[in-house]
Design a protein around this motif. Structure first.
Motif, PDB file in Angstrom:
ATOM      1  N   ILE A 207       0.846  -1.196   0.000  1.00  0.00           N
ATOM      2  CA  ILE A 207       0.000   0.000   0.000  1.00  0.00           C
ATOM      3  C   ILE A 207       0.885   1.251   0.000  1.00  0.00           C
ATOM      4  CG2 ILE A 207      -1.711   1.316   1.316  1.00  0.00           C
ATOM      5  CD1 ILE A 207      -2.813  -1.352   2.363  1.00  0.00           C
ATOM      6  N   ALA A 208       1.887   1.280   0.903  1.00  0.00           N
ATOM      7  CA  ALA A 208       2.741   2.473   1.006  1.00  0.00           C
ATOM      8  C   ALA A 208       3.486   2.736  -0.299  1.00  0.00           C
ATOM      9  CB  ALA A 208       3.728   2.292   2.162  1.00  0.00           C
ATOM     10  N   VAL A 209       4.072   1.690  -0.880  1.00  0.00           N
ATOM     11  CA  VAL A 209       4.852   1.873  -2.108  1.00  0.00           C
ATOM     12  C   VAL A 209       3.948   2.315  -3.262  1.00  0.00           C
ATOM     13  CG1 VAL A 209       6.168   0.605  -3.875  1.00  0.00           C
ATOM     14  CG2 VAL A 209       6.753   0.347  -1.446  1.00  0.00           C
ATOM     15  N   SER A 210       2.771   1.714  -3.379  1.00  0.00           N
ATOM     16  CA  SER A 210       1.884   2.089  -4.493  1.00  0.00           C
ATOM     17  C   SER A 210       1.396   3.521  -4.348  1.00  0.00           C
ATOM     18  CB  SER A 210       0.703   1.112  -4.602  1.00  0.00           C
ATOM     19  OG  SER A 210      -0.013   1.057  -3.384  1.00  0.00           O
ATOM     20  N   VAL A 211       1.121   3.951  -3.127  1.00  0.00           N
ATOM     21  CA  VAL A 211       0.646   5.329  -2.926  1.00  0.00           C
ATOM     22  C   VAL A 211       1.773   6.322  -3.244  1.00  0.00           C
ATOM     23  CG1 VAL A 211      -0.124   6.988  -1.170  1.00  0.00           C
ATOM     24  CG2 VAL A 211      -1.186   4.733  -1.301  1.00  0.00           C
ATOM     25  N   ALA A 212       2.991   6.013  -2.809  1.00  0.00           N
ATOM     26  CA  ALA A 212       4.120   6.898  -3.116  1.00  0.00           C
ATOM     27  C   ALA A 212       4.379   6.955  -4.618  1.00  0.00           C
ATOM     28  CB  ALA A 212       5.376   6.416  -2.380  1.00  0.00           C
ATOM     29  N   LEU A 213       4.247   5.805  -5.265  1.00  0.00           N
ATOM     30  CA  LEU A 213       4.447   5.745  -6.717  1.00  0.00           C
ATOM     31  C   LEU A 213       3.389   6.595  -7.433  1.00  0.00           C
ATOM     32  CD1 LEU A 213       6.109   4.277  -8.949  1.00  0.00           C
ATOM     33  CD2 LEU A 213       4.379   2.477  -8.897  1.00  0.00           C
ATOM     34  N   ALA A 214       2.141   6.482  -6.995  1.00  0.00           N
ATOM     35  CA  ALA A 214       1.055   7.265  -7.598  1.00  0.00           C
ATOM     36  C   ALA A 214       1.309   8.758  -7.404  1.00  0.00           C
ATOM     37  CB  ALA A 214      -0.289   6.867  -6.981  1.00  0.00           C
ATOM     38  N   ARG A 215       1.719   9.127  -6.212  1.00  0.00           N
ATOM     39  CA  ARG A 215       1.972  10.543  -5.922  1.00  0.00           C
ATOM     40  C   ARG A 215       3.087  11.073  -6.831  1.00  0.00           C
ATOM     41  NH1 ARG A 215       4.075  12.124   0.000  1.00  0.00           N
ATOM     42  NH2 ARG A 215       5.878  11.020  -0.807  1.00  0.00           N
ATOM     43  N   HIS A 216       4.139  10.269  -7.012  1.00  0.00           N
ATOM     44  CA  HIS A 216       5.262  10.703  -7.831  1.00  0.00           C
ATOM     45  C   HIS A 216       4.862  10.804  -9.303  1.00  0.00           C
ATOM     46  CE1 HIS A 216       9.619  11.415  -7.744  1.00  0.00           C
ATOM     47  NE2 HIS A 216       9.579  11.015  -9.004  1.00  0.00           N
ATOM     48  N   LEU A 217       4.173   9.788  -9.815  1.00  0.00           N
ATOM     49  CA  LEU A 217       3.787   9.785 -11.231  1.00  0.00           C
ATOM     50  C   LEU A 217       2.788  10.895 -11.544  1.00  0.00           C
ATOM     51  CD1 LEU A 217       3.468   5.947 -11.958  1.00  0.00           C
ATOM     52  CD2 LEU A 217       5.147   7.523 -12.949  1.00  0.00           C
ATOM     53  N   ALA A 218       1.965  11.231 -10.543  1.00  0.00           N
ATOM     54  CA  ALA A 218       0.954  12.279 -10.758  1.00  0.00           C
ATOM     55  C   ALA A 218       1.609  13.612 -11.084  1.00  0.00           C
ATOM     56  CB  ALA A 218       0.078  12.419  -9.515  1.00  0.00           C
ATOM     57  N   LEU A 353       9.811   3.306 -10.531  1.00  0.00           N
ATOM     58  CA  LEU A 353       9.857   4.490 -11.392  1.00  0.00           C
ATOM     59  C   LEU A 353      10.784   4.247 -12.579  1.00  0.00           C
ATOM     60  CD1 LEU A 353       9.891   7.288  -8.678  1.00  0.00           C
ATOM     61  CD2 LEU A 353       8.120   6.924 -10.409  1.00  0.00           C
ATOM     62  N   GLU A 354      11.860   3.494 -12.343  1.00  0.00           N
ATOM     63  CA  GLU A 354      12.746   3.148 -13.462  1.00  0.00           C
ATOM     64  C   GLU A 354      12.028   2.269 -14.476  1.00  0.00           C
ATOM     65  OE1 GLU A 354      16.942   1.896 -13.313  1.00  0.00           O
ATOM     66  OE2 GLU A 354      16.827   2.513 -11.210  1.00  0.00           O
ATOM     67  N   VAL A 355      11.219   1.339 -13.956  1.00  0.00           N
ATOM     68  CA  VAL A 355      10.423   0.494 -14.857  1.00  0.00           C
ATOM     69  C   VAL A 355       9.499   1.379 -15.697  1.00  0.00           C
ATOM     70  CG1 VAL A 355       8.591  -1.253 -14.932  1.00  0.00           C
ATOM     71  CG2 VAL A 355      10.546  -1.569 -13.394  1.00  0.00           C
ATOM     72  N   CYS A 356       8.866   2.358 -15.052  1.00  0.00           N
ATOM     73  CA  CYS A 356       7.977   3.276 -15.779  1.00  0.00           C
ATOM     74  C   CYS A 356       8.752   4.049 -16.848  1.00  0.00           C
ATOM     75  CB  CYS A 356       7.305   4.256 -14.819  1.00  0.00           C
ATOM     76  SG  CYS A 356       6.163   3.446 -13.687  1.00  0.00           S
ATOM     77  N   GLU A 357       9.988   4.430 -16.530  1.00  0.00           N
ATOM     78  CA  GLU A 357      10.794   5.155 -17.521  1.00  0.00           C
ATOM     79  C   GLU A 357      11.067   4.302 -18.756  1.00  0.00           C
ATOM     80  OE1 GLU A 357      13.289   8.366 -14.996  1.00  0.00           O
ATOM     81  OE2 GLU A 357      13.746   7.815 -17.048  1.00  0.00           O
ATOM     82  N   VAL A 358      11.295   3.006 -18.520  1.00  0.00           N
ATOM     83  CA  VAL A 358      11.511   2.110 -19.664  1.00  0.00           C
ATOM     84  C   VAL A 358      10.239   2.050 -20.505  1.00  0.00           C
ATOM     85  CG1 VAL A 358      11.991  -0.266 -20.372  1.00  0.00           C
ATOM     86  CG2 VAL A 358      13.255   0.739 -18.443  1.00  0.00           C
ATOM     87  N   LEU A 359       9.098   1.875 -19.829  1.00  0.00           N
ATOM     88  CA  LEU A 359       7.823   1.775 -20.554  1.00  0.00           C
ATOM     89  C   LEU A 359       7.542   3.080 -21.308  1.00  0.00           C
ATOM     90  CD1 LEU A 359       5.707   0.121 -17.707  1.00  0.00           C
ATOM     91  CD2 LEU A 359       6.828  -1.039 -19.622  1.00  0.00           C
TER      92      LEU A 359
END
Ligand code: ZN
Length: 444
Positions: A207-218, A353-359
């Protein structure tokens, strides 16, 4: 222009401390498949994400009895109090002290039982005699308590007064989702379960990691769209799938996030095995993490089983630290916040986030001067890239020129050259700026 990461976490230690504080904050809530603990958790997610420059988190409340695929939304479970009083008049176990003491979804019961009649309702771990196990009985109506084996063994003969003051009532199943639209409608799905009570690594880390990831990507400009789903395990993912058949078609890849607070990184491939998400995660782990493991899909684990059921066949893998079921604290009271390492939580966000950068950056390019190597020195691209890593970057330029025949993508090149994706993308952008390369299908 540089090969630094665009989505990089600016301060990993600070992020780790923040995420660990989230885990501690959420730890006491009495989550289950349904009910107030799940709602409080979803309220908290909404609160944390509210200030981000993002669309609001959407809440769904699906009524009990709703048909979802081959399942039905269950009754809602509320706990008022639950305890056992021993022959000496003292409380033996009390839900108020630790929510793992009560078997999840215990049906209401009040009565006085002799020790022998009570024992079938008590659960303990003989091999880990000081820990409280985590047990649920979602689909069989019963009641039970969990306690350390040492305590169970010391219970004297006599009469025990049992109070399970719970309610199973027609209500709702709650889940939340957040869609971060990008330039393209293709979606990347991140999913975390929200149904475990006081268990830190198996559940709160995800939960914590997904919320932080969402906040960053937003807060980032995005080519792709990102969807986050926070739902109870199994029935929540099934409900989401039942209600999002259209959206599911737009999911290009995704990850179920769980058990991210301890151990080395593990990736379980999606059912397809060779989807872009599978290659992106494997590439990031191979280039960034000394210790990691990539495993094949099996239809066991978390909600990748639902997303990857053949009717949907979504390319959803599972990203974790030491996988569920293989660490000794799993599903016990030892899976407490102290087990979860702040640096692992922040590290998980950074890797994702690195995975997202690749995508985001994946695509094919075309060498516009393919006959012989173009003269890079004349363009200031060879022998002038000073400093540490100059040679590596020159080699990346040569790899990209050599492989960019319109058939190989940047990830193909990164995999073949064994260099981080960010460097290959930097090389492509540098060559494009020099007029030597043009995008075939990726971002220009
Ligand atoms: Zn679990």
């Amino acid at each position: 222009m540089s090969e630094t990461l665009r989505f990089a976490v600016p301060d990993e230690p600070a992020l780790g401390a923040e995420l660990h504080a989230w885990v501690e904050h959420l730890y006491p809530l009495d989550r289950s498949l349904t009910g107030p603990g799940v709602r409080s958790t979803l309220d908290w997610i909404e609160e944390v994400l509210a200030p981000a420059e993002a669309p609001a988190v959407r809440r769904h409340e699906v009524p009990t009895g709703t048909e979802v695929l081959d399942w039905q939304v269950p009754r809602e479970w509320h706990v008022h109090q639950a305890y056992i009083i021993g022959p000496d008049g003292k409380r033996v176990v009390d839900f108020a002290e630790h929510n793992l003491h009560l078997v999840g979804y215990s049906a209401p019961f009040r009565g006085t039982l002799r020790r022998a009649d009570l024992l079938p309702h008590l659960h303990s771990l003989p091999d880990q005699p000081d820990l409280i196990p985590y047990r649920t009985s979602y689909y069989r109506e019963t009641w039970g308590f969990c306690l350390p084996h040492r305590q169970l063994e010391s219970l004297p003969d006599g009469e025990y007064q049992v109070v399970v003051d719970t309610e199973l009532l027609a209500g709702h199943l709650s889940y939340a989702e957040l869609l971060l639209p990008g330039e393209e409608p293709s979606e990347i799905l991140f999913s975390a379960h929200v149904c475990h009570p006081s268990l830190a690594n198996d559940n709160l880390s995800g939960i914590a990691v997904s919320v932080a990831l969402a906040r960053h990507l937003a807060r980032q400009p995005r080519r792709l769209s990102y969807r986050f789903v926070w739902a109870p395990g199994t029935i929540g993912a099934i409900t989401w799938l039942a209600q999002h058949r259209e959206e599911a078609r737009r999911v290009e890849g995704g990850l179920v996030l769980a058990c991210l607070g301890a151990g080395s990184w593990h990736y379980k491939r999606s059912r397809r095995g060779d989807a872009l998400i599978d290659r992106a995660v494997a590439h990031v782990l191979a280039t960034r993490c000394r210790e990691h493991q990539v495993r094949d899909f099996i239809p066991w684990g978390y909600d990748e089983r639902q997303y990857g059921s053949p009717g949907f066949d979504l390319a959803v893998g599972q990203f974790s630290g030491t996988p569920h079921g293989t660490f000794p604290e799993y599903h016990t009271s030892a899976d407490a916040p102290a087990l979860v390492r702040p640096e692992r939580l922040a590290g998980a966000v950074a890797r994702l986030l690195e995975v997202c950068e690749v995508l985001e950056g994946e695509g094919r390019w075309l060498n516009l001067a393919p006959h012989g190597e173009p003269q890079l020195g004349r363009r200031g691209l060879y022998g002038s890239l000073g400093g540490a890593g100059g040679r590596d970057r020159e080699l990346a330029l040569l790899w990209v020129l050599n492989q960019s025949d319109g058939g190989h993508s940047l990830l193909d090149i990164a995999e073949r050259a064994g260099v981080p994706f960010a460097r290959v993308r930097w090389a492509a952008e540098t060559l494009a700026e020099a007029g030597l390369l043009r995008s075939v299908d990726g971002p220009s």
